[in-house]
Structure formats: structure tokens, C-alpha cells
Design a protein around this motif. Structure first.
Motif, mmCIF file in Angstrom:
data_model
loop_
_atom_site.group_PDB
_atom_site.id
_atom_site.type_symbol
_atom_site.label_atom_id
_atom_site.label_comp_id
_atom_site.label_asym_id
_atom_site.label_seq_id
_atom_site.Cartn_x
_atom_site.Cartn_y
_atom_site.Cartn_z
ATOM 1 N N ASP A 81 -9.886 -75.602 -33.993
ATOM 2 C CA ASP A 81 -10.559 -75.812 -32.708
ATOM 3 C C ASP A 81 -11.150 -77.207 -32.691
ATOM 4 O O ASP A 81 -11.989 -77.541 -33.522
ATOM 5 C CB ASP A 81 -11.668 -74.781 -32.496
ATOM 6 C CG ASP A 81 -11.111 -73.389 -32.315
ATOM 7 O OD1 ASP A 81 -10.013 -73.273 -31.736
ATOM 8 O OD2 ASP A 81 -11.760 -72.427 -32.759
ATOM 9 N N ILE A 82 -10.710 -78.013 -31.756
ATOM 10 C CA ILE A 82 -11.221 -79.370 -31.623
ATOM 11 C C ILE A 82 -12.113 -79.412 -30.393
ATOM 12 O O ILE A 82 -11.713 -79.000 -29.314
ATOM 13 C CB ILE A 82 -10.060 -80.380 -31.490
ATOM 14 C CG1 ILE A 82 -9.189 -80.329 -32.744
ATOM 15 C CG2 ILE A 82 -10.604 -81.775 -31.254
ATOM 16 C CD1 ILE A 82 -7.949 -81.185 -32.659
ATOM 17 N N CYS A 83 -13.327 -79.899 -30.580
ATOM 18 C CA CYS A 83 -14.243 -79.962 -29.450
ATOM 19 C C CYS A 83 -13.949 -81.208 -28.624
ATOM 20 O O CYS A 83 -13.305 -82.143 -29.069
ATOM 21 C CB CYS A 83 -15.693 -79.955 -29.933
ATOM 22 S SG CYS A 83 -16.079 -81.222 -31.112
ATOM 23 N N SER A 84 -14.433 -81.193 -27.420
ATOM 24 C CA SER A 84 -14.183 -82.293 -26.498
ATOM 25 C C SER A 84 -15.082 -83.489 -26.803
ATOM 26 O O SER A 84 -16.136 -83.363 -27.429
ATOM 27 C CB SER A 84 -14.420 -81.839 -25.059
ATOM 28 O OG SER A 84 -15.807 -81.652 -24.837
ATOM 29 N N THR A 85 -14.651 -84.640 -26.335
ATOM 30 C CA THR A 85 -15.453 -85.856 -26.465
ATOM 31 C C THR A 85 -16.791 -85.672 -25.766
ATOM 32 O O THR A 85 -17.831 -86.107 -26.273
ATOM 33 C CB THR A 85 -14.697 -87.054 -25.865
ATOM 34 O OG1 THR A 85 -13.444 -87.178 -26.517
ATOM 35 C CG2 THR A 85 -15.478 -88.335 -26.018
ATOM 36 N N ASP A 86 -16.783 -85.024 -24.605
ATOM 37 C CA ASP A 86 -18.034 -84.775 -23.882
ATOM 38 C C ASP A 86 -19.005 -83.951 -24.727
ATOM 39 O O ASP A 86 -20.199 -84.232 -24.759
ATOM 40 C CB ASP A 86 -17.771 -84.045 -22.565
ATOM 41 C CG ASP A 86 -17.152 -84.937 -21.509
ATOM 42 O OD1 ASP A 86 -17.226 -86.171 -21.648
ATOM 43 O OD2 ASP A 86 -16.592 -84.392 -20.543
ATOM 44 N N GLU A 87 -18.472 -82.960 -25.426
ATOM 45 C CA GLU A 87 -19.332 -82.118 -26.257
ATOM 46 C C GLU A 87 -19.919 -82.926 -27.420
ATOM 47 O O GLU A 87 -21.101 -82.826 -27.722
ATOM 48 C CB GLU A 87 -18.548 -80.916 -26.782
ATOM 49 C CG GLU A 87 -19.401 -79.896 -27.476
ATOM 50 C CD GLU A 87 -18.638 -78.641 -27.847
ATOM 51 O OE1 GLU A 87 -19.301 -77.692 -28.280
ATOM 52 O OE2 GLU A 87 -17.401 -78.606 -27.724
ATOM 53 N N ASN A 124 -20.410 -86.141 -27.465
ATOM 54 C CA ASN A 124 -21.403 -87.049 -26.874
ATOM 55 C C ASN A 124 -22.715 -86.341 -26.578
ATOM 56 O O ASN A 124 -23.789 -86.904 -26.791
ATOM 57 C CB ASN A 124 -20.850 -87.698 -25.612
ATOM 58 C CG ASN A 124 -19.803 -88.746 -25.910
ATOM 59 O OD1 ASN A 124 -19.752 -89.299 -27.001
ATOM 60 N ND2 ASN A 124 -18.955 -89.022 -24.944
ATOM 61 N N ARG A 125 -22.642 -85.102 -26.081
ATOM 62 C CA ARG A 125 -23.868 -84.332 -25.803
ATOM 63 C C ARG A 125 -24.670 -84.099 -27.086
ATOM 64 O O ARG A 125 -25.888 -84.249 -27.110
ATOM 65 C CB ARG A 125 -23.531 -82.988 -25.148
ATOM 66 C CG ARG A 125 -23.342 -83.062 -23.661
ATOM 67 C CD ARG A 125 -23.352 -81.675 -23.018
ATOM 68 N NE ARG A 125 -22.340 -80.773 -23.540
ATOM 69 C CZ ARG A 125 -21.072 -80.752 -23.133
ATOM 70 N NH1 ARG A 125 -20.663 -81.585 -22.191
ATOM 71 N NH2 ARG A 125 -20.223 -79.898 -23.643
#
Length: 113
Positions: A3-9, A11-12
Motif C-alpha cells: 500500500d503506497i500512500c498519496s503525496t497529499d497524505e 505532505n499532511r
């Protein structure tokens, strides 16, 4: 399963660590902790720690910075590049600094026409 998290996640999590929790996000241990919070498997922690401690991605990142400076004239942040780079056929739009939403809307409308 990977599972790869998003760049937005990512960054948060980085934003929260630095600005809400006062953590030093240039510290290797802090980044590994954030990786764990984002779901980094336990067996990958030492690999991430070594990667960061040895600055293994540093030269690639520096090359990206040089490319941005040469190709788009980037001198500071934020800097926005909008549109495709069609191998010299057309050049994307680039602009520096905080922009009003109207600036983006005008550019998007121009790109769509």
C-alpha cells in the motif's frame, strides 16, 4: 501487499509534524517515525533509516533541482509548472510565488481553448 500512500497524505503528515507538533522534519528519526505512522512495514524501518542517514537520494534530488532551474527558471518556492513539456514542441507555463485563484482559472481556460 504494497500500500503506497498519496503525496497529499505524506505532505499532511509532514506539515502536522513540523507546524502542529514542532518536530524537526529534517531529523532522520522523525522521518522514520512519520513513515511508521503512514504504514511503513516494521521490516522496512531500518532500510528507510539507512537510506535517509546515508543521504542516498540526495544526488537525484539535487539533479531534479538543477533541471527545474535550467528548464523552467525556478528560483524559489512556491513555483508552479502547468501543462505538458512535449519534448520542445510546447513549453508548459511556469510562474513563481503565491497566485490568486483567478490566475489559475485564466491559465486553465487558455489551455483548454
Amino acid at each position: 501487499e504494497n500500500d503506497i500512500c498519496s503525496t497529499d497524505e505524506v505532505n499532511r503528515f509532514l506539515f502536522r509534524a513540523e507546524y502542529e507538533n514542532g518536530e524537526n522534519i529534517s531529523d532522520v528519526q522523525t522521518l522514520v517515525k512519520i513513515g511508521k505512522e503512514l504504514g511503513l512495514p516494521e521490516d522496512k524501518e531500518s532500510e528507510l533509516h539507512e537510506y535517509l542517514a546515508k543521504e542516498q537520494g540526495k544526488s537525484a534530488m539535487e539533479q531534479e533541482i538543477r533541471t527545474g532551474r535550467q528548464r523552467y527558471g525556478i528560483k524559489g518556492v512556491p513555483f508552479f509548472v502547468i501543462g505538458k513539456d512535449d519534448q520542445g514542441k510546447s513549453r508548459p507555463y511556469g510562474f513563481s510565488g503565491a497566485q490568486a485563484s483567478d490566475t489559475f482559472l485564466e491559465l486553465f481556460e487558455e489551455l483548454l481553448s
